[in-house]
Enzyme design. Structure first.
Site, PDB file in Angstrom:
ATOM      1  N   TYR A 194       0.889  -1.340   0.129  1.00 36.85           N
ATOM      2  CA  TYR A 194       0.025   0.258   0.181  1.00 36.85           C
ATOM      3  C   TYR A 194       0.748   0.702  -0.140  1.00 36.85           C
ATOM      4  O   TYR A 194       0.482   2.258  -0.765  1.00 36.85           O
ATOM      5  CB  TYR A 194      -1.412   0.154   1.412  1.00 36.85           C
ATOM      6  CG  TYR A 194      -1.888  -1.183   0.899  1.00 36.85           C
ATOM      7  CD1 TYR A 194      -3.212  -0.754   0.290  1.00 36.85           C
ATOM      8  CD2 TYR A 194      -1.702  -1.979   2.411  1.00 36.85           C
ATOM      9  CE1 TYR A 194      -4.379  -1.514   0.284  1.00 36.85           C
ATOM     10  CE2 TYR A 194      -3.198  -3.061   2.219  1.00 36.85           C
ATOM     11  CZ  TYR A 194      -4.194  -2.551   1.539  1.00 36.85           C
ATOM     12  OH  TYR A 194      -5.705  -3.624   1.406  1.00 36.85           O
ATOM     13  N   SER A 224      -2.411  -5.573  -7.445  1.00 33.02           N
ATOM     14  CA  SER A 224      -2.577  -4.064  -6.343  1.00 33.02           C
ATOM     15  C   SER A 224      -2.632  -4.861  -4.722  1.00 33.02           C
ATOM     16  O   SER A 224      -3.418  -5.978  -4.979  1.00 33.02           O
ATOM     17  CB  SER A 224      -3.606  -3.380  -6.918  1.00 33.02           C
ATOM     18  OG  SER A 224      -4.563  -3.512  -6.616  1.00 33.02           O
ATOM     19  N   ASP A 225      -2.489  -4.867  -3.970  1.00 28.34           N
ATOM     20  CA  ASP A 225      -3.261  -5.083  -2.352  1.00 28.34           C
ATOM     21  C   ASP A 225      -4.574  -4.435  -2.819  1.00 28.34           C
ATOM     22  O   ASP A 225      -4.925  -3.552  -3.340  1.00 28.34           O
ATOM     23  CB  ASP A 225      -2.436  -4.737  -1.413  1.00 28.34           C
ATOM     24  CG  ASP A 225      -3.105  -4.980   0.093  1.00 28.34           C
ATOM     25  OD1 ASP A 225      -3.797  -6.309   0.261  1.00 28.34           O
ATOM     26  OD2 ASP A 225      -1.721  -5.403   1.102  1.00 28.34           O
ATOM     27  N   TRP A 226      -5.465  -5.596  -1.620  1.00 23.55           N
ATOM     28  CA  TRP A 226      -6.918  -4.913  -1.989  1.00 23.55           C
ATOM     29  C   TRP A 226      -7.337  -3.389  -2.208  1.00 23.55           C
ATOM     30  O   TRP A 226      -6.775  -3.152  -0.523  1.00 23.55           O
ATOM     31  CB  TRP A 226      -7.627  -5.518  -1.417  1.00 23.55           C
ATOM     32  CG  TRP A 226      -8.065  -7.013  -1.556  1.00 23.55           C
ATOM     33  CD1 TRP A 226      -9.664  -7.357  -1.707  1.00 23.55           C
ATOM     34  CD2 TRP A 226      -7.774  -7.641  -2.468  1.00 23.55           C
ATOM     35  NE1 TRP A 226      -9.877  -8.604  -3.114  1.00 23.55           N
ATOM     36  CE2 TRP A 226      -8.976  -9.047  -2.660  1.00 23.55           C
ATOM     37  CE3 TRP A 226      -6.078  -7.934  -3.361  1.00 23.55           C
ATOM     38  CZ2 TRP A 226      -7.760  -9.504  -3.874  1.00 23.55           C
ATOM     39  CZ3 TRP A 226      -6.054  -9.229  -3.795  1.00 23.55           C
ATOM     40  CH2 TRP A 226      -6.837  -9.830  -4.097  1.00 23.55           C
ATOM     41  N   GLY A 228      -5.558  -1.257  -3.220  1.00 27.12           N
ATOM     42  CA  GLY A 228      -4.030  -0.684  -3.160  1.00 27.12           C
ATOM     43  C   GLY A 228      -4.110   0.091  -5.153  1.00 27.12           C
ATOM     44  O   GLY A 228      -2.500   0.144  -4.544  1.00 27.12           O
TER      45      GLY A 228
END
EC number: 3.2.1.21
Length: 829
Positions: A194, A224-226, A228
């Site tokens: 993030y 991506s991260d969630w 993010g």
């Protein structure tokens, strides 16, 4: 079997809209499908210590493995490979093609909220453990997603914080585990972090993503991260293939607009779409179940028990207090963890376990003829324990209207406890942006008296018992740390109850957007969440007195306490290293009356302060042990398993001794990694600061002898023939056991400031009593190297290097040396 598709054919024939759709998720867990071309959706799933499936709420039960630091404490490649295979099989049962793990961020601070998820404070140990578990998982056909690349080493303002780190520390410490994985395991996917690194979010930082693809020649799907992903143009041009989750926030129509303005090239879209299709084609080969199911098999339970027992670290055993003889007549079990085991940390690690074995049940099983005395002594929870076994006939009703209006019932879901997380919940007709729910159930207390109730919420919630309002957590709210940092503090109410009488519980809940609270730097997944807990109101002084009484009359006492998911979780960092309030006083009081026959079992994912450690004869670090927590601890305490765990991180006596103490949270939007390469034991050794227990420490019930001179051959290092260090190790004690030999390299004559020594190899050897074996550990070029910031390359410096083989970072038992005759530079893996 999923029909196959040809990537080139698909790319040549799908529409531009289809290409763009591929670049973001379709929902919380899936990629987009293109049915016309046989391109299936790919299911991803958390988490680091088990496979939850697609539901935070009312999910299918799963195997819960020990946490990351526990697995790291095994120092066992083979066991980690087996753990990976189990995780892969669990993914297949949940219909998931892609595991969102492992986590290999660094424990630069003992306060990091997700520290328990990662393997170690040392990049070499972390990378090797990650490699092993990835290879195990991917042997089942499931793709691993190594995360979080890079610098998500703390939770405070994780989406906004700018991590300021030198190029050298970045390469030698924080990127190094990912580099080892890239070289040795080649997992199919990588998840970005993030945070920013040196001024720019990683997800849109071409310099960071180019390291992966250009320096390391590793080409995974980069997701991506969630939530993010923060931009359309920069993230696509930097190399982010997949925005998760769906529906998209920054792609779709925004890509179309950017392409019309020629801010994104057509070739870039095609390149990213090709990578997604390559990922889908590979992942779709996994033989996943059509439905989400469980697979609670005896062999999995046995493996989980072995993982737990082998992770346990015997920190102290004065006078051979342990193992406790099974002939013991009377034993006292003290601590709230005895009957409520801490099986995992919180956040992405959360799941509904198949089962959880408590230490109490395991001791009853191990000692059928003993008298067992139990007292909680002190509560270790931060939030009151969720109501489950005393709850019956409980359901949640969902509506689009609040309780005071006429409303239409949209869905009803059965529940087994009074905690729910609705971030990924949906039902036909439900307005995900704004909805309400009512939980109703019957609560039958087992003890008469005054009961405490605690209600925490992300959204709004009010508790009624027999239609009497007991807690209002709707009209006035105070921000807390629950639910990934988005929830309120726990609001507490009380009610006098009678044992055996059934009471009607009702929670009126409003979804996330009904709350007036806003926060910076946390992830807003939506939906909302609530946690209702309850327990009999107790007098803390009386609880300690009861514990002291049973300890005084028992032949042996086990105090099992520590942290849990309330204290260690994604979404927030710990404010200090302390145990929960009252725990230190409890332990000290028990030691006052029974120090000579008391063992302290601590459960935590990262270090805690132990002001009583000098008084305790026996201390065991048991981590978060998964489904088999109780069995694993009991196996070690009673000698069925000889402990072989070694600390994967240093254990400071005080948080102020840690090098990150002044730089462990976001200040003005930035965080300075001021310790540079001196993380963990590298710092403590450089400044000569003592720790409570050193990196790599762990005792055994047997003894070992290692030859004091290590044979290093060849004596001159070359890339064609790197040296190997060989020693003889013998089990000189009374029982079979394992010793982990740790190879450290020192460069005492280097012109560049370097740590006193660094871990660059290890091996775990199992020996019968009296058995002797020759053990070799290979040394690679990184053992002699550091990142040269002027040349922007790795540098292997000429000179003489010391080989130090230890049973911990402070117990060096064998020595040797070799030399590098010519300085060399390189990039890559």
């Amino acid at each position: 079997m999923t029909p196959k598709f040809d990537i080139d054919y698909v790319l040549a024939n799908i529409t531009e809209d289809d290409k763009i759709a591929l670049l973001s998720g379709s929902d919380f867990w899936h990629t987009h499908a293109i049915p016309k071309f046989n391109v299936p959706p790919i299911r991803t799933t958390d988490g680091p210590n088990g496979i939850r499936g697609t539901k935070f709420f009312a999910g299918v039960p799963a195997a819960c493995l020990p946490c990351g630091t526990a697995l790291g404490a095994t120092w066992d490649r083979d066991l980690l490979h087996q753990a990976g295979v189990l995780l892969g099989k669990e993914c297949l049962a949940k219909g998931a093609h892609c595991w969102l793990g492992p986590t290999i961020n660094m424990q630069r601070s003992p306060l990091g909220g997700r520290g328990f998820e990662s393997f170690a404070e040392d990049p070499h140990l972390s990378g090797i453990m990650a490699k092993s578990i990835i290879l195990g998982c991917e042997s089942t056909g499931v793709i691993s997603t190594v995360k979080h690349y890079v610098g998500n080493d703390q939770e405070h303002e994780r989406r906004a914080v700018d991590v300021l780190v030198t190029p050298r520390a970045l390469r030698e410490i924080y990127l190094r585990p990912f580099q080892i994985v890239a070289r040795d395991a080649h997992p199919g996917a990588l998840m970005t972090s993030y945070n920013k690194i040196n001024g720019k979010h990683v997800v849109e930082n071409p310099a960071m993503l180019d390291i992966v693809r250009k320096d390391w020649h590793w080409d995974p799907l980069i997701m991506s991260d969630w939530l993010g992903t923060y931009t359309t143009i920069d993230s696509l041009n930097a190399g982010l293939d997949l925005e998760m989750p769906g529906p998209t926030r920054y792609r779709g129509k925004y890509i179309e607009s950017a392409m019309q303005a020629r801010l994104i090239k057509q070739s870039t879209i095609s390149k990213r779409a090709r990578k997604v299709l390559e990922f889908v084609e590979r992942a779709s080969r996994a033989p996943v179940s059509a439905d989400e199911t469980g697979r609670d098999f005896p062999e999995d339970r046995a493996l989980n028990r072995t993982l737990c027992a082998n992770s346990i670290v015997l920190l102290k055993n004065d006078g051979n207090l342990l193992p406790i003889p099974k002939t013991v007549k009377k034993i006292a079990l003290i601590g709230s963890h005895v009957k409520t085991p801490a099986i995992s940390g919180g956040g992405s690690a959360s799941l509904e376990p198949y089962y959880a074995v408590s230490l109490y049940d395991a001791v009853v099983e191990a000692l059928p003829d003993a008298e067992i005395l139990y007292e909680a002594g002190a509560y270790a929870h931060r939030m009151l324990p969720v109501i489950d076994r005393m709850l019956s006939n409980a359901v949640i009703h969902f509506y689009n209207e609040p309780p005071e209006k006429e409303r239409t019932l949209l869905a009803t879901e059965p529940v087994v406890n009074t905690a729910f997380q609705l971030m990924d919940y949906n039902a036909p007709g439900l307005n995900r942006a704004l909805f309400w729910a009512t939980l109703i159930g019957e609560f039958t207390p087992d003890v008469s008296g005054l009961w405490d109730f605690g209600l925490t919420v992300f959204g709004t919630a009010t508790l009624f018992i027999d239609d009497e309002m007991v807690i209002d957590n709707a009209t006035r709210q105070t921000r807390g740390t629950a639910f990934f940092g988005k929830g309120t503090v726990q609001e507490v109410g009380q009610k006098q109850l009678t044992a055996g009488q059934t009471y009607k519980i009702r929670i009126e809940f409003g979804s996330a957007n009904t709350s007036p609270m806003k926060a910076i730097g946390v992830v807003h997944f939506g939906g909302g969440a609530a946690h209702l807990g309850a327990c009999l109101h107790m007098d803390p002084e009386q609880m300690v007195a009861n514990a002291v009484r049973v300890a005084a009359e028992a032949d042996y006492t086990i105090v099992c306490t520590g942290l849990n998911r309330d204290w260690e979780s994604e979404g927030f960092d710990r404010p200090d290293m302390d145990l929960p309030p009252g725990i230190d006083a409890l332990i000290s009081s028990v030691l006052d009356v029974a120090a000579d026959r008391t063992v302290i079992v601590n459960q935590s994912g990262t270090p805690v302060t132990m002001p009583w450690a000098h008084r305790a004869r026996g201390i065991v670090q048991a981590w978060y042990g998964g489904n088999e927590t109780g069995h694993g601890i009991a196996d070690v305490l009673f000698g069925d398993v000889n402990p072989s765990g070694k600390l994967p991180l240093s254990w400071p006596a005080d948080v102020r001794h840690n090098p990150t103490y002044l730089n462990n949270m976001s200040v003005g939007g930035r965080m300075l990694y001021g310790e540079d390469v001196y993380i963990g034991y590298r710092f403590y050794e450089k400044v000569g600061r003592e720790v409570l227990f050193p990196f790599g420490h762990g005792l055994s019930y047997t003894t070992f002898h290692v030859s004091p001179e290590a044979t290093v051959s060849p004596i001159v290092f070359s890339s064609d023939s790197p040296p190997t260090a060989t020693v003889l190790v013998k089990n000189t004690g009374p029982m079979a056991g394992a010793q982990t030999l740790q190879l450290y390299i020192a460069a005492p004559n280097s012109a560049t400031p370097r740590p006193v020594k660094e871990l660059h190899g290890f091996t775990k050897v199992f020996l019968q009593s009296g058995e002797e074996r020759s053990v070799s550990i290979h040394i690679d070029r990184y053992a002699t190297s550091f990142w040269d910031e002027i040349e922007d390359m790795w540098k292997s410096e000429e000179g003489v290097y010391q080989v130090l083989i230890g049973t911990s970072s402070q117990e060096i038992v064998s020595r040797g040396e070799f030399r590098v005759e010519q300085t060399r530079y390189w990039r890559g893996v």
